[in-house]
Design a protein around this motif. Structure first.
Motif, mmCIF file in Angstrom:
data_model
loop_
_atom_site.group_PDB
_atom_site.id
_atom_site.type_symbol
_atom_site.label_atom_id
_atom_site.label_comp_id
_atom_site.label_asym_id
_atom_site.label_seq_id
_atom_site.Cartn_x
_atom_site.Cartn_y
_atom_site.Cartn_z
ATOM 1 N N GLY A 51 7.624 -19.529 -38.117
ATOM 2 C CA GLY A 51 8.676 -20.373 -37.587
ATOM 3 C C GLY A 51 8.627 -21.762 -38.193
ATOM 4 N N PHE A 52 9.133 -22.734 -37.428
ATOM 5 C CA PHE A 52 9.272 -24.101 -37.930
ATOM 6 C C PHE A 52 8.864 -25.111 -36.877
ATOM 7 C CE2 PHE A 52 12.333 -21.443 -40.079
ATOM 8 C CZ PHE A 52 12.148 -21.785 -41.402
ATOM 9 N N ILE A 53 8.445 -26.293 -37.345
ATOM 10 C CA ILE A 53 8.245 -27.450 -36.481
ATOM 11 C C ILE A 53 9.167 -28.541 -37.012
ATOM 12 C CG2 ILE A 53 6.246 -28.221 -37.830
ATOM 13 C CD1 ILE A 53 5.173 -29.542 -35.227
ATOM 14 N N SER A 54 9.877 -29.171 -36.098
ATOM 15 C CA SER A 54 10.797 -30.239 -36.452
ATOM 16 C C SER A 54 10.464 -31.455 -35.597
ATOM 17 C CB SER A 54 12.240 -29.787 -36.192
ATOM 18 O OG SER A 54 13.131 -30.866 -36.332
ATOM 19 N N VAL A 55 10.375 -32.620 -36.240
ATOM 20 C CA VAL A 55 10.042 -33.857 -35.537
ATOM 21 C C VAL A 55 11.066 -34.924 -35.897
ATOM 22 C CG1 VAL A 55 8.301 -35.652 -35.199
ATOM 23 C CG2 VAL A 55 7.585 -33.298 -35.677
ATOM 24 N N ALA A 56 11.648 -35.558 -34.884
ATOM 25 C CA ALA A 56 12.577 -36.674 -35.086
ATOM 26 C C ALA A 56 12.733 -37.428 -33.772
ATOM 27 C CB ALA A 56 13.933 -36.175 -35.574
ATOM 28 N N ASP A 57 12.626 -38.739 -33.821
ATOM 29 C CA ASP A 57 12.851 -39.603 -32.649
ATOM 30 C C ASP A 57 12.045 -39.162 -31.425
ATOM 31 O OD1 ASP A 57 14.711 -41.150 -34.088
ATOM 32 O OD2 ASP A 57 16.310 -39.715 -33.624
ATOM 33 N N ASN A 58 10.762 -38.894 -31.609
ATOM 34 C CA ASN A 58 9.849 -38.482 -30.538
ATOM 35 C C ASN A 58 10.207 -37.134 -29.910
ATOM 36 O OD1 ASN A 58 8.056 -40.589 -30.837
ATOM 37 N ND2 ASN A 58 9.115 -41.889 -29.370
ATOM 38 N N ASP A 59 11.084 -36.370 -30.552
ATOM 39 C CA ASP A 59 11.380 -34.998 -30.144
ATOM 40 C C ASP A 59 10.658 -34.053 -31.095
ATOM 41 O OD1 ASP A 59 13.114 -35.336 -27.934
ATOM 42 O OD2 ASP A 59 14.789 -35.754 -29.280
ATOM 43 N N VAL A 60 9.873 -33.142 -30.535
ATOM 44 C CA VAL A 60 9.162 -32.140 -31.335
ATOM 45 C C VAL A 60 9.679 -30.771 -30.909
ATOM 46 C CG1 VAL A 60 6.928 -31.163 -31.957
ATOM 47 C CG2 VAL A 60 7.115 -33.604 -31.456
ATOM 48 N N SER A 61 10.248 -30.054 -31.858
ATOM 49 C CA SER A 61 10.747 -28.707 -31.590
ATOM 50 C C SER A 61 9.903 -27.710 -32.368
ATOM 51 C CB SER A 61 12.211 -28.575 -32.010
ATOM 52 O OG SER A 61 13.018 -29.444 -31.269
ATOM 53 N N ILE A 62 9.363 -26.747 -31.648
ATOM 54 C CA ILE A 62 8.628 -25.647 -32.261
ATOM 55 C C ILE A 62 9.529 -24.425 -32.116
ATOM 56 C CG2 ILE A 62 6.532 -24.255 -32.240
ATOM 57 C CD1 ILE A 62 5.942 -27.224 -32.715
ATOM 58 N N LEU A 63 10.032 -23.950 -33.245
ATOM 59 C CA LEU A 63 10.921 -22.790 -33.259
ATOM 60 C C LEU A 63 10.120 -21.637 -33.863
ATOM 61 C CD1 LEU A 63 13.868 -24.815 -34.770
ATOM 62 C CD2 LEU A 63 13.472 -24.342 -32.355
ATOM 63 N N MET A 69 2.100 -37.642 -33.293
ATOM 64 C CA MET A 69 1.960 -38.580 -32.182
ATOM 65 C C MET A 69 3.286 -39.318 -32.023
ATOM 66 S SD MET A 69 -1.923 -39.940 -32.801
ATOM 67 C CE MET A 69 -1.986 -40.873 -31.292
ATOM 68 N N PRO A 70 3.486 -40.017 -30.901
ATOM 69 C CA PRO A 70 4.739 -40.753 -30.723
ATOM 70 C C PRO A 70 5.038 -41.673 -31.911
ATOM 71 C CG PRO A 70 3.527 -40.703 -28.672
ATOM 72 C CD PRO A 70 2.621 -40.122 -29.731
ATOM 73 N N ASN A 71 6.313 -41.782 -32.212
ATOM 74 C CA ASN A 71 6.848 -42.605 -33.307
ATOM 75 C C ASN A 71 6.479 -42.073 -34.695
ATOM 76 O OD1 ASN A 71 8.013 -44.427 -31.398
ATOM 77 N ND2 ASN A 71 5.984 -45.315 -31.131
ATOM 78 N N HIS A 72 6.169 -40.787 -34.778
ATOM 79 C CA HIS A 72 5.875 -40.141 -36.060
ATOM 80 C C HIS A 72 7.151 -40.123 -36.902
ATOM 81 C CE1 HIS A 72 4.617 -37.100 -38.973
ATOM 82 N NE2 HIS A 72 3.381 -37.237 -38.521
ATOM 83 N N ALA A 73 6.993 -40.214 -38.194
ATOM 84 C CA ALA A 73 8.128 -40.112 -39.115
ATOM 85 C C ALA A 73 8.757 -38.723 -38.985
ATOM 86 C CB ALA A 73 7.656 -40.339 -40.549
ATOM 87 N N PRO A 74 10.053 -38.605 -39.230
ATOM 88 C CA PRO A 74 10.693 -37.288 -39.188
ATOM 89 C C PRO A 74 10.030 -36.335 -40.175
ATOM 90 C CG PRO A 74 12.346 -39.014 -39.250
ATOM 91 C CD PRO A 74 11.014 -39.675 -39.502
ATOM 92 N N VAL A 75 9.885 -35.091 -39.754
ATOM 93 C CA VAL A 75 9.258 -34.083 -40.602
ATOM 94 C C VAL A 75 9.786 -32.700 -40.217
ATOM 95 C CG1 VAL A 75 7.231 -33.713 -39.138
ATOM 96 C CG2 VAL A 75 7.045 -33.325 -41.561
#
Length: 133
Positions: free
Chosen positions: A68-80, A35-41
């Protein structure tokens, strides 16, 4: 309310980008909800998982994601993803046929790892399309 900026890509193409309220993905450590403001993961996605992007009034976006991978930082979610397909793009008849063929191969040879992989992928495609598996 804050939104997530989400991008879903595979080596072949960009699957989807946009804003979302929540992202749910299955990793090797279990299901994760962002969800928004989630810790980086950073997480490793399972083979044959289903990704759900909750977009409020626009409805959920559902995709079959294969590794693949999921990356979360600063409200950006990347699904690679190694491979991915939107549920709306799934050819249900073809996916059902692929699942049946994979299951027949598994019955013939319990050690057939390729058939197990194909079964996981076909089942994920069907779940993403909203079909019972």
């Amino acid at each position: 309310m804050a939104k997530l900026r989400v991008g879903v890509v595979s080596p072949e193409r960009e699957i989807w980008t946009g804003e979302a309220d929540m992202v749910i993905a299955k990793t090797v450590d279990g299901e994760i909800g962002i969800m928004p403001n989630h810790a980086p993961v950073l997480g490793v996605l399972v083979e044959g998982g289903v990704l759900r992007v909750k977009r409020g009034d626009e409805g959920d976006l559902v995709a079959a994601v294969h590794g693949g991978f999921i990356s979360v930082a600063d409200n950006d979610v990347s699904i690679l993803a190694e491979a991915a397909e939107l549920g709306s793009e799934v050819d249900v008849a073809r996916a059902k046929d692929a699942l049946q063929r994979a299951q027949a191969s598994i019955e013939a040879d319990q050690e057939d790892t390729d058939a197990r992989l194909q079964a996981k992928r076909a089942a994920a495609r069907l779940r993403a399309a909203g079909e019972e598996v």
